[in-house]
Enzyme design. Sequence first.
Site, PDB file in Angstrom:
ATOM      1  N   TYR A  36      26.012  93.060  15.328  1.00  0.00           N
ATOM      2  CA  TYR A  36      25.624  93.048  16.734  1.00  0.00           C
ATOM      3  C   TYR A  36      25.986  94.395  17.383  1.00  0.00           C
ATOM      4  O   TYR A  36      25.178  94.980  18.098  1.00  0.00           O
ATOM      5  CB  TYR A  36      26.339  91.899  17.453  1.00  0.00           C
ATOM      6  CG  TYR A  36      26.112  91.888  18.952  1.00  0.00           C
ATOM      7  CD1 TYR A  36      24.995  91.285  19.504  1.00  0.00           C
ATOM      8  CD2 TYR A  36      27.026  92.499  19.805  1.00  0.00           C
ATOM      9  CE1 TYR A  36      24.778  91.295  20.868  1.00  0.00           C
ATOM     10  CE2 TYR A  36      26.814  92.524  21.176  1.00  0.00           C
ATOM     11  CZ  TYR A  36      25.692  91.910  21.702  1.00  0.00           C
ATOM     12  OH  TYR A  36      25.486  91.935  23.051  1.00  0.00           O
ATOM     13  N   ASP A  37      27.186  94.859  17.117  1.00  0.00           N
ATOM     14  CA  ASP A  37      27.620  96.116  17.724  1.00  0.00           C
ATOM     15  C   ASP A  37      26.778  97.288  17.262  1.00  0.00           C
ATOM     16  O   ASP A  37      26.528  98.218  18.018  1.00  0.00           O
ATOM     17  CB  ASP A  37      29.094  96.368  17.426  1.00  0.00           C
ATOM     18  CG  ASP A  37      29.954  95.473  18.290  1.00  0.00           C
ATOM     19  OD1 ASP A  37      29.715  95.429  19.494  1.00  0.00           O
ATOM     20  OD2 ASP A  37      30.848  94.800  17.756  1.00  0.00           O
ATOM     21  N   GLU A 114      24.648  63.048  33.240  1.00  0.00           N
ATOM     22  CA  GLU A 114      25.073  64.434  32.965  1.00  0.00           C
ATOM     23  C   GLU A 114      26.534  64.617  33.351  1.00  0.00           C
ATOM     24  O   GLU A 114      27.032  63.891  34.199  1.00  0.00           O
ATOM     25  CB  GLU A 114      24.244  65.414  33.828  1.00  0.00           C
ATOM     26  CG  GLU A 114      22.779  65.373  33.571  1.00  0.00           C
ATOM     27  CD  GLU A 114      21.993  66.193  34.598  1.00  0.00           C
ATOM     28  OE1 GLU A 114      22.607  66.946  35.378  1.00  0.00           O
ATOM     29  OE2 GLU A 114      20.770  66.062  34.611  1.00  0.00           O
ATOM     30  N   LYS A 116      29.537  66.214  35.427  1.00  0.00           N
ATOM     31  CA  LYS A 116      29.654  66.866  36.735  1.00  0.00           C
ATOM     32  C   LYS A 116      30.764  67.914  36.611  1.00  0.00           C
ATOM     33  O   LYS A 116      31.949  67.608  36.721  1.00  0.00           O
ATOM     34  CB  LYS A 116      29.986  65.829  37.804  1.00  0.00           C
ATOM     35  CG  LYS A 116      29.970  66.403  39.209  1.00  0.00           C
ATOM     36  CD  LYS A 116      30.158  65.288  40.231  1.00  0.00           C
ATOM     37  CE  LYS A 116      30.167  65.822  41.654  1.00  0.00           C
ATOM     38  NZ  LYS A 116      31.094  66.916  41.881  1.00  0.00           N
ATOM     39  N   ASP A 118      33.226  70.857  37.279  1.00  0.00           N
ATOM     40  CA  ASP A 118      33.950  71.296  38.461  1.00  0.00           C
ATOM     41  C   ASP A 118      33.971  72.823  38.469  1.00  0.00           C
ATOM     42  O   ASP A 118      34.901  73.453  37.992  1.00  0.00           O
ATOM     43  CB  ASP A 118      35.381  70.744  38.375  1.00  0.00           C
ATOM     44  CG  ASP A 118      36.014  70.685  39.740  1.00  0.00           C
ATOM     45  OD1 ASP A 118      35.332  70.998  40.724  1.00  0.00           O
ATOM     46  OD2 ASP A 118      37.210  70.324  39.807  1.00  0.00           O
ATOM     47  N   TYR A 230      21.009  72.695  35.447  1.00  0.00           N
ATOM     48  CA  TYR A 230      20.576  71.297  35.431  1.00  0.00           C
ATOM     49  C   TYR A 230      19.446  70.975  36.398  1.00  0.00           C
ATOM     50  O   TYR A 230      19.033  69.833  36.505  1.00  0.00           O
ATOM     51  CB  TYR A 230      21.755  70.364  35.699  1.00  0.00           C
ATOM     52  CG  TYR A 230      22.535  70.720  36.958  1.00  0.00           C
ATOM     53  CD1 TYR A 230      23.725  71.427  36.859  1.00  0.00           C
ATOM     54  CD2 TYR A 230      22.075  70.376  38.212  1.00  0.00           C
ATOM     55  CE1 TYR A 230      24.437  71.775  37.998  1.00  0.00           C
ATOM     56  CE2 TYR A 230      22.777  70.718  39.347  1.00  0.00           C
ATOM     57  CZ  TYR A 230      23.963  71.421  39.235  1.00  0.00           C
ATOM     58  OH  TYR A 230      24.667  71.770  40.363  1.00  0.00           O
ATOM     59  N   LYS A 319      32.468  59.363  40.038  1.00  0.00           N
ATOM     60  CA  LYS A 319      33.687  60.169  39.982  1.00  0.00           C
ATOM     61  C   LYS A 319      34.719  59.536  39.056  1.00  0.00           C
ATOM     62  O   LYS A 319      34.917  58.329  39.054  1.00  0.00           O
ATOM     63  CB  LYS A 319      34.307  60.293  41.389  1.00  0.00           C
ATOM     64  CG  LYS A 319      33.437  61.030  42.380  1.00  0.00           C
ATOM     65  CD  LYS A 319      33.335  62.505  42.065  1.00  0.00           C
ATOM     66  CE  LYS A 319      34.587  63.227  42.472  1.00  0.00           C
ATOM     67  NZ  LYS A 319      34.492  63.976  43.693  1.00  0.00           N
ATOM     68  N   CYS A 413      71.568  83.366  35.081  1.00  0.00           N
ATOM     69  CA  CYS A 413      70.784  82.640  34.079  1.00  0.00           C
ATOM     70  C   CYS A 413      71.361  81.237  33.911  1.00  0.00           C
ATOM     71  O   CYS A 413      72.564  81.091  33.714  1.00  0.00           O
ATOM     72  CB  CYS A 413      70.811  83.392  32.744  1.00  0.00           C
ATOM     73  SG  CYS A 413      70.142  82.413  31.388  1.00  0.00           S
ATOM     74  N   CYS A 416      73.236  81.006  30.333  1.00  0.00           N
ATOM     75  CA  CYS A 416      74.401  81.780  29.917  1.00  0.00           C
ATOM     76  C   CYS A 416      75.255  82.271  31.087  1.00  0.00           C
ATOM     77  O   CYS A 416      76.323  82.821  30.894  1.00  0.00           O
ATOM     78  CB  CYS A 416      73.984  82.970  29.055  1.00  0.00           C
ATOM     79  SG  CYS A 416      73.096  84.229  30.002  1.00  0.00           S
ATOM     80  N   CYS A 431      66.516  87.084  32.271  1.00  0.00           N
ATOM     81  CA  CYS A 431      67.908  87.112  31.831  1.00  0.00           C
ATOM     82  C   CYS A 431      67.921  88.168  30.732  1.00  0.00           C
ATOM     83  O   CYS A 431      67.167  88.074  29.769  1.00  0.00           O
ATOM     84  CB  CYS A 431      68.315  85.761  31.251  1.00  0.00           C
ATOM     85  SG  CYS A 431      69.829  85.881  30.290  1.00  0.00           S
ATOM     86  N   CYS A 436      72.212  85.198  25.069  1.00  0.00           N
ATOM     87  CA  CYS A 436      71.961  83.976  25.841  1.00  0.00           C
ATOM     88  C   CYS A 436      71.512  82.864  24.883  1.00  0.00           C
ATOM     89  O   CYS A 436      70.548  83.041  24.136  1.00  0.00           O
ATOM     90  CB  CYS A 436      70.881  84.251  26.881  1.00  0.00           C
ATOM     91  SG  CYS A 436      70.305  82.785  27.719  1.00  0.00           S
TER      92      CYS A 436
HETATM   93  S1  IVH Z   1      23.031  67.399  41.003  1.00  0.00           S
HETATM   94  C1  IVH Z   1      20.018  66.933  43.913  1.00  0.00           C
HETATM   95  N1  IVH Z   1      24.155  67.708  38.677  1.00  0.00           N
HETATM   96  O1  IVH Z   1      28.490  68.658  42.010  1.00  0.00           O
HETATM   97  C2  IVH Z   1      20.968  67.660  43.088  1.00  0.00           C
HETATM   98  N2  IVH Z   1      25.374  68.448  40.578  1.00  0.00           N
HETATM   99  O2  IVH Z   1      28.512  67.170  45.076  1.00  0.00           O
HETATM  100  C3  IVH Z   1      22.373  67.482  43.533  1.00  0.00           C
HETATM  101  N3  IVH Z   1      27.533  69.467  40.034  1.00  0.00           N
HETATM  102  O3  IVH Z   1      27.685  70.773  44.572  1.00  0.00           O
HETATM  103  C4  IVH Z   1      23.341  68.033  42.577  1.00  0.00           C
HETATM  104  N4  IVH Z   1      27.386  69.268  37.852  1.00  0.00           N
HETATM  105  O4  IVH Z   1      27.703  71.854  42.352  1.00  0.00           O
HETATM  106  C5  IVH Z   1      24.293  67.888  39.989  1.00  0.00           C
HETATM  107  N5  IVH Z   1      24.971  67.935  36.515  1.00  0.00           N
HETATM  108  C6  IVH Z   1      25.117  68.123  37.838  1.00  0.00           C
HETATM  109  C7  IVH Z   1      26.263  68.737  38.395  1.00  0.00           C
HETATM  110  C8  IVH Z   1      26.357  68.868  39.777  1.00  0.00           C
HETATM  111  C9  IVH Z   1      28.120  69.700  38.859  1.00  0.00           C
HETATM  112  C10 IVH Z   1      28.136  69.825  41.333  1.00  0.00           C
HETATM  113  C11 IVH Z   1      27.198  70.557  42.257  1.00  0.00           C
HETATM  114  C12 IVH Z   1      27.301  69.893  43.588  1.00  0.00           C
HETATM  115  C13 IVH Z   1      28.330  68.840  43.396  1.00  0.00           C
HETATM  116  C14 IVH Z   1      27.828  67.547  43.977  1.00  0.00           C
END
Ligand code: IVH
Length: 672
Positions: A36-37, A114, A116, A118, A230, A319, A413, A416, A431, A436
């Site tokens: 690759y490089d 799917e 969700k 964070d 998504y 959730k 410390c 010790c 320390c 120690c």
């Molecule tokens: S759908 C209509 N799908 O979760 C579409 N959101 O409060 C609405 N998030 O701010 C969002 N993964 O940033 C959707 N697979 C996923 C997600 C996702 C993460 C986040 C998104 C949104 C918050 C929903």
Amino acid sequence: MADKLLSRYEELKAQVNFHNYRYHVLDAPVISDLEYDRLLNELKKIEADHADWITPDSPTQRAGAKVSEKFEKVRHPAPILSLANAFGADDARAWFERVKKLDDRVEKAKFVVEPKIDGLSVVLHYRNGMFVQGATRGDGEVGEDITSNLRTVKAIPLKIPVDTKGPKPPSHLVVRGEAFIPIQDFEELNRKLEEAGEKTYLNPRNTAAGSLRQLDPVLTASRPITLLVYQIVHAEGGRVPTSQWEILEYLKSLGFPVSDVPRRFNDLDPAIAYTETFDKGRDALPYEADGMVIKIDDLTLAGDLGFVGKDPRGAIAFKFPAREVTTTLLGIDVEVGRTGVLTPRAALEAVEIGGVVVRNATLHNFDYIQEKDIRIGDRVLVKRAGEVIPYIIGPVVDARSGKEKKYKPPTKCPACGQDVEHIEGEVAWYCVNAACPAQLVRNVEHFVSRGAMDIVGLGIKIVEQLIEAGLVKDVADLFTLKKNQLLDLEGFAEKKAENLLGSIEQAKGQSLNRLIAALGIHGVGEVMAGDLARTYGNLSALSKTTADELQQIEGVGPNIAESIVDWFARPANQKLLKKLKAAGVDPQMQKDEKKKEGAFTGMTFVVTGTLPNFSRDDAKEFIESNGGKVTDSVSKKTSYLVLGENPGSKFDKAKSLGVKIIDEAELKKLAG
Ligand code: IVH
């Protein structure tokens, strides 16, 4: 000739982009890093001679110029919606019952589940297949233009590869995804920062969000941010699928990174069951997820259902029970690491977080306690995410009774009783007493390790056994161990004892650099140990040096100089040196070994990150063989920083000092 080169250039761009995709999107490279490089270097070489050929989709054009002061605003082509929450299966079923009443088609609806993630929601615009703009979600109507930062995220295609057989993608395509830092990469990043004595980050989400809102894309590029998409927010000049499942497939086919967790179900119950398996196995996901999203697959139907506020009725966030709880901070313990770093650790009233009983949490460093004004007796918010050690988010100030006590970092410390020290510019307290007891096990472990004295057959178990039996009170005691003492230990027979004594005896002949590195002086790594060895020739000369004299050595700043002088000034360490000498451990080295002359004579280099072809030792040898010098830390005197993949904080420091930054290929070129 030029035509031929131009087509080679186009070919290289396509190849490098393809291999980026294999690596960063599919996680399935088909060539080695080395190959690759080679491609990338060939591409860079052509660009160096033909700057006018460079197009924005070239893989070399990811990290661009700084954003001036603040980000421009971007109006989204359609609202960037959020999601209503369901807390458990009953809530999810209630959602289904509600929407069923609104539309008969819901009864027969399919569902896509799917993860969700964070992270940070981002909106990516493609015009005629080219990535032209990327924005944050903002308030859902207007976000911030973070295009130059998003370009550095290698999982984001700069160009949608055109499949000549399939239909053309829409001329204006806007997709939405979640940008994030995988948990393992986050931990690795923090480990590097900790090693450099710098502040660690709190959690992957804040780090990703903060990095994407940096004004300097070079900094963003140094963070391990990735992305999963998504949703298609908007499409003009081309057709896109009308079911969520097909959208995911379609995005995948266009070269976007799409999660492989999603599944489609004909009924809600199995969708809920699938969701619940992820709650239990949440730690198995390589990123932080706060739930799963259940979406009605038919997007026409979902759209017709409308919204409540900003939440579409056609989907719900299932959730996971929060892995954040409040509990009482009973006290703060201080742990001592090998280098003597003191780390505060919270002792908590036991509390269950996501099925695990938590009694301790990390507090990062003493500055953090002060910044967050965390007091003993406080109710504190504790979070456990992934496999990461739980951490304290902060105090619940409203819950204070007035009896909470402010915390003062220790001046001695805890293991010790000796004074602790703070190094200017670092957040850590240390320390510095080599004897120690808390440091002893880790010290011995370091002393015998491969990069140091390399004593074969002396693993951590045996180190602990020797210390527990009182046979080893400092590293010098290793050299006076007797066979009958070892035979008294559990698991030791003649052969094992003889082997161990044999390798200890052999270690007496180790070089001075190894011995200096083995002492574990703060700030003295293998490279610096070599410099000290060459400059002083033996331990006795080194122990008599001054901070001023040390600073004459390239790469030694005032902090490291002070740390070295301090180490040798400690009576316990002086005693240790005497014992080592008495045991026959006193290597000598030819002072000021004549350096080779070459293209690098008079230049100083620092290497950071993983280089494509050179190991660290190779790079050092290469530079030295050309008359240059390699040091551990970046200073104004550094001639060049040689930059590899996943660089550490040296990269940031070099930039802030304006040190010239080159890669391995440029280093070779420089040597002629
Ligand atoms: S759908 C209509 N799908 O979760 C579409 N959101 O409060 C609405 N998030 O701010 C969002 N993964 O940033 C959707 N697979 C996923 C997600 C996702 C993460 C986040 C998104 C949104 C918050 C929903």
